[in-house]
Design a protein around this motif. Structure first.
Motif, short mmCIF file in Angstrom:
data_model
loop_
_atom_site.label_atom_id
_atom_site.label_comp_id
_atom_site.label_asym_id
_atom_site.label_seq_id
_atom_site.Cartn_x
_atom_site.Cartn_y
_atom_site.Cartn_z
N ARG A 50 -6.39 -2.02 12.00
CA ARG A 50 -7.73 -2.61 11.89
C ARG A 50 -7.98 -3.64 13.01
N GLU A 76 -6.96 -8.49 9.88
CA GLU A 76 -5.62 -8.15 9.39
C GLU A 76 -5.27 -9.01 8.16
N VAL A 78 -7.39 -10.09 5.93
CA VAL A 78 -8.11 -9.51 4.78
C VAL A 78 -7.35 -8.27 4.29
N HIS A 79 -6.94 -7.44 5.22
CA HIS A 79 -6.19 -6.23 4.84
C HIS A 79 -4.92 -6.62 4.08
N ALA A 81 -4.28 -9.37 2.44
CA ALA A 81 -4.65 -9.91 1.12
C ALA A 81 -4.93 -8.77 0.16
N SER A 82 -5.61 -7.73 0.66
CA SER A 82 -5.94 -6.61 -0.23
C SER A 82 -4.66 -5.88 -0.67
N LEU A 120 -7.69 -14.82 2.54
CA LEU A 120 -9.12 -14.48 2.64
C LEU A 120 -9.92 -15.65 3.18
N ILE A 152 -15.52 -7.11 1.79
CA ILE A 152 -14.51 -7.53 0.81
C ILE A 152 -15.03 -7.44 -0.63
N GLN A 222 -7.58 7.75 5.19
CA GLN A 222 -7.32 7.71 3.75
C GLN A 222 -6.83 9.06 3.23
N ASP A 225 -3.39 9.29 3.98
CA ASP A 225 -2.66 8.44 3.03
C ASP A 225 -2.38 9.20 1.73
N LYS A 239 6.85 1.85 1.44
CA LYS A 239 6.11 1.45 0.23
C LYS A 239 6.36 2.51 -0.85
C1 GRG Z 1 -10.53 -9.20 -2.47
C2 GRG Z 1 -9.35 -8.35 -0.37
C3 GRG Z 1 -9.78 -8.13 -1.77
C4 GRG Z 1 -9.45 -6.96 -2.37
C5 GRG Z 1 -9.72 -6.69 -3.79
C6 GRG Z 1 -7.16 -4.96 -4.36
C7 GRG Z 1 -8.43 -4.50 -3.77
C8 GRG Z 1 -9.71 -5.21 -4.12
C9 GRG Z 1 -8.51 -3.45 -2.95
C10 GRG Z 1 -7.34 -2.66 -2.52
C11 GRG Z 1 -7.63 -2.06 -1.18
C12 GRG Z 1 -6.48 -1.26 -0.67
C13 GRG Z 1 -5.12 -1.84 -0.71
C14 GRG Z 1 -6.70 -0.05 -0.17
C15 GRG Z 1 -5.65 0.82 0.40
C16 GRG Z 1 -5.93 1.00 1.84
C17 GRG Z 1 -4.75 1.56 2.57
C18 GRG Z 1 -4.80 2.99 2.90
C19 GRG Z 1 -3.72 0.77 2.88
C20 GRG Z 1 -2.60 1.13 3.75
O1 GRG Z 1 -2.96 0.72 5.04
P1 GRG Z 1 -1.99 0.83 6.27
O2 GRG Z 1 -1.25 2.15 6.20
O3 GRG Z 1 -0.95 -0.34 5.97
O4 GRG Z 1 -2.74 0.55 7.51
P2 GRG Z 1 -0.08 -1.19 6.99
O5 GRG Z 1 1.06 -1.71 6.15
O6 GRG Z 1 0.39 -0.30 8.11
O7 GRG Z 1 -0.95 -2.30 7.46
#
Ligand code: GRG
Length: 296
Positions: A50, A76, A78-79, A81-82, A120, A152, A222, A225, A239
């Motif tokens: 990202r 990054e 934000v990502h 944190a998610s 965040l 977000i 996705q 994924d 993971k």
């Molecule tokens: C308030 C920020 C916030 C979130 C609340 C928990 C939530 C809502 C959402 C979850 C979003 C999420 C984790 C989606 C999955 C996205 C995904 C495919 C993640 C894997 O990304 P990569 O492969 O990971 O880029 P790395 O580890 O390489 O960064």
């Protein structure tokens, strides 16, 4: 032997890693537990796609100012944190992330939640600083910051997660799957590209092109994924796998082969969105190809 593209992506990733190390609050900062949890999560690795997307979106529009590094770090954070929130026992209940135990496993749930909230908040601080240092007009700074907020909240990541948490309410349909994917994953990809473009003072045409690229890239990412969750292994992915077993995914709805074909179609559409850019968009085109073949 890595290809020229893989080498460039690796260089970009290292540069993002360096700026994250520089920008994270010191781990000893009082109270250290929260700062250690934040740093552990952010600096554990990750592909940094990202932030690379944000920097490249700005770059194709002609902006390469180092002040963009703060905006890239913001996306990054934000990502990350998610990921922390997604891994919580009340959500995905995951044990492993980026090859390490999840934040709540090491620090407990309360600290994991506080660390995610702090990441965040810090992301907005960094994005605002980036816009100020780039001296963009107030309207553009506001637009960039609004993009992040929208991605977000309950129209973005959080909406996707809410629907994902309630399969019995929303049912196993392509429409809900599309809703979840476009929010949980797509929203942040789109925000990354748009924030980079806005901070680079992109024209409306450039902004549209980059948004369409990121939308298709995010969906291709996705679906990959989903395939990796079904077919990959813990050691390679770092993971938990098979977390989607029993859930509606592209693979469960259409099968692996049709999903692979869909990825190729989306990658092609993403690359065609970049037709108004020339050689300066080579990395973005390569990034789209990478997303289709990635193994981690
Ligand atoms: C308030 C920020 C916030 C979130 C609340 C928990 C939530 C809502 C959402 C979850 C979003 C999420 C984790 C989606 C999955 C996205 C995904 C495919 C993640 C894997 O990304 P990569 O492969 O990971 O880029 P790395 O580890 O390489 O960064």
């Amino acid at each position: 032997m890595p290809s020229a593209l893989e080498k460039r992506l690796l260089d970009e990733r290292r540069a993002v890693d360096e700026s994250l190390v520089r920008l994270m609050p010191p781990e000893e900062l009082y109270p250290p537990r929260i700062h250690r949890a934040m740093s552990d999560a952010v600096l554990a690795g990750g592909k940094r796609l990202r932030p690379i997307l944000l920097l490249e979106a700005a770059s194709v529009v002609g902006e390469r100012d180092p002040a963009l590094r703060k905006a890239a770090a913001a996306i990054e954070l934000v990502h990350t944190a998610s990921l922390i929130l997604d891994d919580l026992p009340s959500m995905d209940d995951a044990e492993l992330r980026r090859g390490k135990p999840t934040v709540h496993k090491v620090y407990g749930e309360a600290t994991a939640i506080l660390a995610a909230i702090s990441l965040l908040s810090y992301s907005f601080e960094l994005l605002a600083e980036s816009a100020a240092e780039l001296r963009v007009r107030k309207a553009q700074a506001t637009e960039a910051i609004s993009e992040l907020g929208r991605a977000i909240g309950s129209k973005g990541l959080s909406a996707g997660q809410q629907v994902d948490l309630e399969p019995e309410t929303y049912g196993p349909s392509f429409e809900s799957l599309e809703f979840v994917h476009s929010r949980k994953t797509g929203a942040l990809f789109i925000a990354a590209a748009r924030i980079g473009a806005i901070l680079a003072r992109a024209s409306a045409l450039q902004l549209d092109a980059l948004s369409s690229y990121a939308k298709n890239l995010g969906l291709a990412f996705q679906i990959t994924d989903d395939i990796l969750d079904a077919e990959g292994d813990v050691a390679t992915l770092g993971k938990d796998v098979h977390k989607d077993a029993g859930k509606t995914t592209f693979v469960s709805l259409f099968g692996a082969e049709a999903s692979r074909r869909a990825i190729l179609g989306l990658v092609d559409t993403a690359k065609r969105s970049l037709s108004l850019f020339g050689a300066e968009a080579e990395l973005l085109r390569g990034l789209a190809d990478y997303v289709a073949v990635r193994k981690t």
